[in-house]
Design a protein around this motif. Structure first.
Motif, short mmCIF file in Angstrom:
data_model
loop_
_atom_site.label_atom_id
_atom_site.label_comp_id
_atom_site.label_asym_id
_atom_site.label_seq_id
_atom_site.Cartn_x
_atom_site.Cartn_y
_atom_site.Cartn_z
N GLY A 136 0.82 -1.21 0.00
CA GLY A 136 0.00 0.00 0.00
C GLY A 136 0.84 1.25 0.00
O GLY A 136 2.06 1.20 -0.23
N PHE A 137 0.21 2.38 0.27
CA PHE A 137 0.94 3.64 0.36
C PHE A 137 1.86 3.63 1.57
O PHE A 137 1.52 3.07 2.62
N SER A 138 2.99 4.29 1.42
CA SER A 138 3.96 4.31 2.51
C SER A 138 3.39 4.94 3.77
O SER A 138 3.68 4.49 4.89
N ARG A 139 2.55 5.97 3.63
CA ARG A 139 1.99 6.61 4.83
C ARG A 139 1.10 5.62 5.60
O ARG A 139 1.07 5.63 6.83
N ASP A 140 0.39 4.76 4.87
CA ASP A 140 -0.46 3.76 5.53
C ASP A 140 0.38 2.66 6.16
O ASP A 140 0.05 2.16 7.25
N LEU A 141 1.45 2.27 5.47
CA LEU A 141 2.34 1.24 6.03
C LEU A 141 3.02 1.75 7.29
O LEU A 141 3.15 1.02 8.28
N ALA A 142 3.46 3.01 7.27
CA ALA A 142 4.11 3.59 8.45
C ALA A 142 3.14 3.65 9.62
O ALA A 142 3.51 3.36 10.77
N SER A 143 1.89 4.00 9.34
CA SER A 143 0.87 4.04 10.40
C SER A 143 0.62 2.65 10.97
O SER A 143 0.49 2.47 12.17
N GLY A 144 0.54 1.66 10.07
CA GLY A 144 0.34 0.28 10.51
C GLY A 144 1.50 -0.21 11.36
O GLY A 144 1.31 -0.91 12.35
N SER A 161 13.28 11.94 7.53
CA SER A 161 12.11 12.41 8.27
C SER A 161 11.83 11.58 9.53
O SER A 161 11.17 12.04 10.44
N ARG A 162 12.32 10.35 9.59
CA ARG A 162 12.19 9.55 10.80
C ARG A 162 13.35 8.58 10.87
O ARG A 162 13.95 8.20 9.87
N GLU A 163 13.66 8.18 12.10
CA GLU A 163 14.77 7.25 12.30
C GLU A 163 14.41 5.88 11.74
O GLU A 163 13.27 5.42 11.86
N ALA A 164 15.39 5.23 11.11
CA ALA A 164 15.17 3.93 10.51
C ALA A 164 16.36 3.03 10.79
O ALA A 164 17.45 3.51 11.13
N LEU A 267 13.94 1.30 6.09
CA LEU A 267 13.63 -0.01 6.65
C LEU A 267 13.36 0.14 8.14
O LEU A 267 14.18 0.68 8.88
N LEU A 268 12.19 -0.35 8.56
CA LEU A 268 11.78 -0.21 9.95
C LEU A 268 11.57 -1.57 10.60
O LEU A 268 10.92 -2.44 10.03
N HIS A 269 12.15 -1.77 11.77
CA HIS A 269 11.76 -2.87 12.65
C HIS A 269 12.19 -2.50 14.06
O HIS A 269 13.08 -1.66 14.26
N PRO A 291 23.75 0.86 3.13
CA PRO A 291 22.78 1.91 3.47
C PRO A 291 23.29 3.30 3.08
O PRO A 291 24.49 3.56 3.12
N GLY A 292 22.33 4.15 2.70
CA GLY A 292 22.68 5.50 2.28
C GLY A 292 22.79 6.45 3.46
O GLY A 292 23.16 6.05 4.56
N ARG A 293 22.41 7.69 3.21
CA ARG A 293 22.58 8.74 4.20
C ARG A 293 21.94 8.35 5.53
O ARG A 293 20.86 7.85 5.56
#
Length: 293
Positions: A136-144, A161-164, A267-269, A291-293
């Motif tokens: 789905g959309f990234s904003r929805d995945l981030a919310s989930g 924009s957020r720590e990953a 990448l989030l976990h 990983p990049g920046r």
């Protein structure tokens, strides 16, 4: 009698059951003790404890051979089943991953291709793990993910924009139809995701920066819909490099459109995630390299 109440019934020790099964199979306490790496007296004591729990004599001790009594035969039948179930349970629990579901969130353009190869390899290594993939959309995945609905998420976000756990620059390309280009039309027709979708503001800001007018000609929440609309000449769009097809032409600097480098793949976990979750995250990371920046 209170002693017969279900809550007070004795539990048979598998170690004791294993001892009597071995004696019955070997025929003597001496041979059973050798197989169990124990002493004859210890094995004899275990059988006596079983007989006390069962309330019956379980073995007939002859001069040369030991044989089970009728009660012993009954107990041995159950004992073998209980020991077999114990072995079956241990095999099922091997690797500590039985029944584990890993919930993964992916943007639509990551479903398939190289990602599927990574997931298939992971599944072959851990066949008892169930993968539950949400796209789905990234904003929805981030919310989930924030709600705890996902164990791992790959999301597209504004840079830093957020720590990953890790992040990589997203390679974006301006695309037009290979057969029916739209870049020279006035106003420039744009094919985009719905409001709040990534890339949309980048597109309009870039066109306005050229001093040109624009209009939204086609809006879709589906990546395949965006791809098809551009291919059929409904307008230009800004998409990840991996989403460009043979029906598209990539617009270069000659078109006047600037490169867009404002988006990261993150990448989030959670730090407390299960070890297999972290293993899958590492496998996904290898798709992108360092990983990049």
């Amino acid at each position: 009698m209170k002693g017969n109440a279900k809550g007070h019934r004795p539990l048979f020790d598998l170690d004791l059951l294993k001892a009597i099964v071995m004696v019955a199979d070997c025929g003597t306490f001496t041979a059973a003790a050798a197989r169990l790496h124990s002493t004859q007296s210890t094995v004899s004591q275990k059988v006596q404890r079983l007989e006390e729990m069962a309330g019956h004599k379980l073995l007939e001790r002859g001069s040369r051979e030991v044989r089970p009594t009728d009660a012993g035969e009954t107990l041995l039948g159950y004992a073998r089943r209980m020991l077999a179930l114990n072995d079956e349970m241990l095999e099922s629990l091997a690797g500590e991953t039985v029944g584990l579901t890993v919930r993964l969130g992916l943007p639509e353009d990551f479903v398939g291709g190289q990602t599927t190869h990574v997931l298939a390899e992971f599944n072959r290594k851990h066949p008892q793990i169930k993968l539950e993939v949400t796209s789905g959309f990234s904003r929805d995945l981030a919310s989930g993910y924030d709600r705890g609905d996902l164990d791992i998420a790959l999301v597209k976000q504004r840079r830093n924009s957020r720590e990953a756990v890790a992040s990589w620059p997203e390679q974006l390309r301006w695309i037009d139809s290979a057969k029916n280009p739209s870049i020279d039309l006035d106003p420039v027709p744009l094919v985009a995701f719905p409001p709040r979708g990534l890339y949309r503001d980048d597109m309009t800001n870039a066109i306005e920066g050229l001093g040109r007018r624009w209009r939204m000609s086609f809006i879709s929440s589906s990546l395949s819909g965006i791809q098809a609309a551009v291919a059929d000449g409904l307008g230009i769009s800004l998409l990840p490099l991996r989403a460009v097809t043979a029906e598209h032409t990539v617009l270069t600097r000659k078109s006047g459109l600037p490169p867009v480098e404002t988006v990261d793949i993150a990448l989030l976990h959670r730090p407390t995630a299960d070890k297999v979750v972290k293993e899958l995250a590492q496998a996904l990371s290898r798709m992108f390299g360092k990983p990049g920046r």
